[in-house]
Every structure is written in structure tokens, then in C-alpha cells.
Design a protein around this motif. Structure first.
Motif, PDB file in Angstrom:
ATOM      1  N   TRP A   1      93.292  52.638  12.655  1.00  0.00           N
ATOM      2  CA  TRP A   1      92.261  52.728  13.687  1.00  0.00           C
ATOM      3  C   TRP A   1      92.023  51.368  14.349  1.00  0.00           C
ATOM      4  N   LEU A   2      91.940  50.306  13.560  1.00  0.00           N
ATOM      5  CA  LEU A   2      91.656  48.985  14.125  1.00  0.00           C
ATOM      6  C   LEU A   2      92.855  48.425  14.890  1.00  0.00           C
ATOM      7  N   VAL A   3      94.067  48.694  14.433  1.00  0.00           N
ATOM      8  CA  VAL A   3      95.251  48.288  15.196  1.00  0.00           C
ATOM      9  C   VAL A   3      95.279  49.037  16.523  1.00  0.00           C
ATOM     10  N   ARG A   4      95.021  50.336  16.486  1.00  0.00           N
ATOM     11  CA  ARG A   4      94.957  51.127  17.717  1.00  0.00           C
ATOM     12  C   ARG A   4      93.948  50.554  18.701  1.00  0.00           C
ATOM     13  N   ALA A   5      92.760  50.199  18.184  1.00  0.00           N
ATOM     14  CA  ALA A   5      91.718  49.651  19.048  1.00  0.00           C
ATOM     15  C   ALA A   5      92.140  48.315  19.650  1.00  0.00           C
ATOM     16  N   ALA A   6      92.781  47.470  18.841  1.00  0.00           N
ATOM     17  CA  ALA A   6      93.220  46.161  19.343  1.00  0.00           C
ATOM     18  C   ALA A   6      94.237  46.305  20.471  1.00  0.00           C
ATOM     19  N   LEU A   7      95.039  47.345  20.414  1.00  0.00           N
ATOM     20  CA  LEU A   7      96.060  47.589  21.438  1.00  0.00           C
ATOM     21  C   LEU A   7      95.532  48.449  22.581  1.00  0.00           C
ATOM     22  N   ASP A   8      94.264  48.844  22.507  1.00  0.00           N
ATOM     23  CA  ASP A   8      93.633  49.664  23.539  1.00  0.00           C
ATOM     24  C   ASP A   8      94.411  50.964  23.744  1.00  0.00           C
TER      25      ASP A   8
ATOM     26  N   LEU B   1     100.193  55.466  12.311  1.00  0.00           N
ATOM     27  CA  LEU B   1     100.252  54.028  12.013  1.00  0.00           C
ATOM     28  C   LEU B   1     100.042  53.854  10.512  1.00  0.00           C
ATOM     29  N   ASN B   2     101.109  54.003   9.760  1.00  0.00           N
ATOM     30  CA  ASN B   2     101.037  54.025   8.305  1.00  0.00           C
ATOM     31  C   ASN B   2     101.128  52.624   7.717  1.00  0.00           C
ATOM     32  N   GLN B   3     100.472  52.442   6.570  1.00  0.00           N
ATOM     33  CA  GLN B   3     100.415  51.144   5.899  1.00  0.00           C
ATOM     34  C   GLN B   3     100.938  51.268   4.472  1.00  0.00           C
ATOM     35  N   CYS B   4     101.762  50.318   4.072  1.00  0.00           N
ATOM     36  CA  CYS B   4     102.198  50.254   2.681  1.00  0.00           C
ATOM     37  C   CYS B   4     101.093  49.651   1.819  1.00  0.00           C
ATOM     38  N   ASN B   5     101.133  49.938   0.529  1.00  0.00           N
ATOM     39  CA  ASN B   5     100.188  49.330  -0.393  1.00  0.00           C
ATOM     40  C   ASN B   5     100.338  47.812  -0.399  1.00  0.00           C
ATOM     41  N   ALA B   6      99.209  47.117  -0.230  1.00  0.00           N
ATOM     42  CA  ALA B   6      99.135  45.655  -0.299  1.00  0.00           C
ATOM     43  C   ALA B   6      99.954  44.950   0.776  1.00  0.00           C
ATOM     44  N   ALA B   7     100.344  45.667   1.830  1.00  0.00           N
ATOM     45  CA  ALA B   7     100.955  45.008   2.983  1.00  0.00           C
ATOM     46  C   ALA B   7      99.856  44.317   3.787  1.00  0.00           C
ATOM     47  N   LEU B   8     100.258  43.391   4.647  1.00  0.00           N
ATOM     48  CA  LEU B   8      99.292  42.571   5.379  1.00  0.00           C
ATOM     49  C   LEU B   8      99.396  42.812   6.879  1.00  0.00           C
ATOM     50  N   THR B   9      98.261  43.066   7.491  1.00  0.00           N
ATOM     51  CA  THR B   9      98.133  43.151   8.944  1.00  0.00           C
ATOM     52  C   THR B   9      97.094  42.118   9.373  1.00  0.00           C
ATOM     53  N   VAL B  10      97.383  41.370  10.437  1.00  0.00           N
ATOM     54  CA  VAL B  10      96.453  40.343  10.918  1.00  0.00           C
ATOM     55  C   VAL B  10      96.235  40.549  12.413  1.00  0.00           C
ATOM     56  N   ILE B  11      94.962  40.632  12.802  1.00  0.00           N
ATOM     57  CA  ILE B  11      94.599  40.763  14.211  1.00  0.00           C
ATOM     58  C   ILE B  11      93.777  39.544  14.611  1.00  0.00           C
ATOM     59  N   ARG B  12      94.116  38.968  15.742  1.00  0.00           N
ATOM     60  CA  ARG B  12      93.407  37.795  16.270  1.00  0.00           C
ATOM     61  C   ARG B  12      92.522  38.230  17.437  1.00  0.00           C
ATOM     62  N   TYR B  13      91.239  37.881  17.350  1.00  0.00           N
ATOM     63  CA  TYR B  13      90.277  38.191  18.413  1.00  0.00           C
ATOM     64  C   TYR B  13      89.807  36.879  19.033  1.00  0.00           C
ATOM     65  N   PRO B  14      90.354  36.491  20.187  1.00  0.00           N
ATOM     66  CA  PRO B  14      89.980  35.219  20.795  1.00  0.00           C
ATOM     67  C   PRO B  14      88.637  35.314  21.514  1.00  0.00           C
ATOM     68  N   PRO B  15      88.107  34.220  21.995  1.00  0.00           N
ATOM     69  CA  PRO B  15      86.872  34.263  22.782  1.00  0.00           C
ATOM     70  C   PRO B  15      87.019  35.176  23.995  1.00  0.00           C
ATOM     71  N   PRO B  16      85.892  35.619  24.551  1.00  0.00           N
ATOM     72  CA  PRO B  16      85.933  36.555  25.682  1.00  0.00           C
ATOM     73  C   PRO B  16      86.826  36.059  26.815  1.00  0.00           C
ATOM     74  N   GLY B  17      87.529  37.015  27.421  1.00  0.00           N
ATOM     75  CA  GLY B  17      88.428  36.689  28.521  1.00  0.00           C
ATOM     76  C   GLY B  17      89.884  36.852  28.178  1.00  0.00           C
TER      77      GLY B  17
END
Length: 211
Positions: free
Chosen positions: A148-155, A164-180
Motif C-alpha cells: 500500500w505504501l509503495v503504491r502511494a509513493a508511486l501515485d 506488490l508482494n514482499q519476502c520475509n525480512a526483505a527491505l524496502t526504503v522510501i524517501r520523502y523529500p521536502p515539499p516540491g
């Protein structure tokens, strides 16, 4: 006065491999969690948030054992629930039956309460942070919230958390920069910290690849 904003780095992981009754982790799951904790040792994490179920709580504890004084917080929005139930007319015609059967296979209470929890999760965990300092946070959660959060980040469309399946203990990182500037998905389902025998658990067999 204009508020100052800094960048949020959101680290997401699905819990380690669970026992058949989902009451905790298997030996494989405990090893996966420990290895992820070692990978994150040099990340300046300010907090670990985790869902209330035992498999997420145990994973968070084992990760935290490898870190230096990072506080852990149990958080219901980091739990296991269906974040959104799509309507048929939102879905591709050729896969609508399959997707709807999948979603409606979950208990009605998980589907009814999920959207509110997902909205709270977005409010708590996403977007830039106020103040001058960047923030790094880890959320130990379950498959659906990460999608859900990856989907939201990609609009992407709301239904697109499905698949959007996830393996156990796999890592996903999303960066949220300042507005703009838009968010960036820096890693997705990354298993670099896991040796080959510990990879791909929790993932549908037909979607696994060898490398």
C-alpha cells in the motif's frame, strides 16, 4: 514564518518467516531478522515501529537487539489488514475475478477496518518531517501495508497494492523529500543481507526468480 521541512527515510520490512500457527518466528525467521538488524546497524534510525502480532513484534525485537538504543513502539496501523477493497470497475477486466476473490477471502472485519488503519499509517509514517533534521524510521509490518505504501509513493491506483508482494525480512526504503519533490522508492523487496537459503520465503512460488 515558513515551516522548515527535512527528508524522511522510511524503512519497511515484512516480519521474518512465521511458524504455521503464526505465533512467532521459525528458526529461519529469527535468523532473517538478525541479519536485517546487522544490515541496519549503521543507519541512524530514530525509532522502530511494529505491528501488534507476535511475528512482527519478535522480528522487531531481534532487529533492535542488533542496534544501539533505538526505541521500539507497538503500533496498530503497522499491523496486518486489508488496506483497500477495490470495486470491480476499478480493476482490469481480465483479472477482476481473481483479484476480488483474493480480497474477499479475508475476514470482513479486516476489510472493514483496514482503510482507516491505512490512512493513519500514511499520516504517521509518510511525507517529509517538520524541522531541519532528516529522519530515518523502520516499520516492521506485513505484506499488504508495504504494498500500500509503495503504491502511494508511486501515485498508482488504489487497487495496485495487490500484486506488490514482499519476502520475509526483505527491505524496502522510501524517501520523502521536502515539499516540491515527489517520493522515491530507493529499494524494493531487497534481500541483499540474506544468504540464498534464507531468501524468497513468504513469496508466491510462481513469482520467485533465481539469481
Amino acid at each position: 514564518m515558513t515551516a522548515t521541512h527535512a527528508t524522511r527515510y522510511l524503512y519497511l520490512t515484512r516480519h521474518g518467516e512465521a511458524t504455521p500457527d503464526e505465533g512467532g518466528l521459525t528458526p529461519t525467521g529469527r535468523r532473517q531478522a538478525a541479519l536485517l538488524g546487522q544490515r541496519l546497524r549503521n543507519v541512524p534510525l530514530s525509532a522502530i515501529h511494529h505491528g501488534p502480532l507476535p511475528r512482527a513484534a519478535e522480528t522487531a525485537r531481534l532487529i533492535g537487539d542488533r542496534l544501539d538504543g533505538v526505541p521500539a513502539h507497538v503500533c496498530e496501523p503497522a499491523g496486518d489488514y486489508v488496506p483497500y477493497t477495490p470495486h470491480r470497475d476499478e480493476l482490469p477486466a481480465d483479472s477482476a475475478d481473481f483479484l476480488l476473490d483474493f480480497v474477499h477471502g479475508f475476514p470482513a472485519d479486516e476489510r472493514a477496518g483496514g482503510p482507516l488503519l491505512a490512512r493513519i499509517a500514511e499520516e504517521c509514517f509518510t511525507g517529509p518531517v517538520e524541522g531541519p533534521e532528516d529522519r530515518h524510521e523502520l516499520v516492521v509490518t506485513h505484506n499488504f501495508l508495504i504494498g500500500w505504501l509503495v503504491r502511494a509513493a508511486l501515485d498508482a491506483a488504489k487497487w495496485r497494492w495487490l500484486g506488490l508482494n514482499q519476502c520475509n525480512a526483505a527491505l524496502t526504503v522510501i524517501r520523502y523529500p521536502p515539499p516540491g519533490r515527489p517520493p522515491s522508492v530507493l529499494f524494493s523487496n531487497d534481500m541483499a543481507h540474506l544468504p540464498a537459503p534464507l531468501r524468497w520465503t513468504g513469496y508466491p512460488p510462481e513469482l520467485r526468480i533465481t539469481s
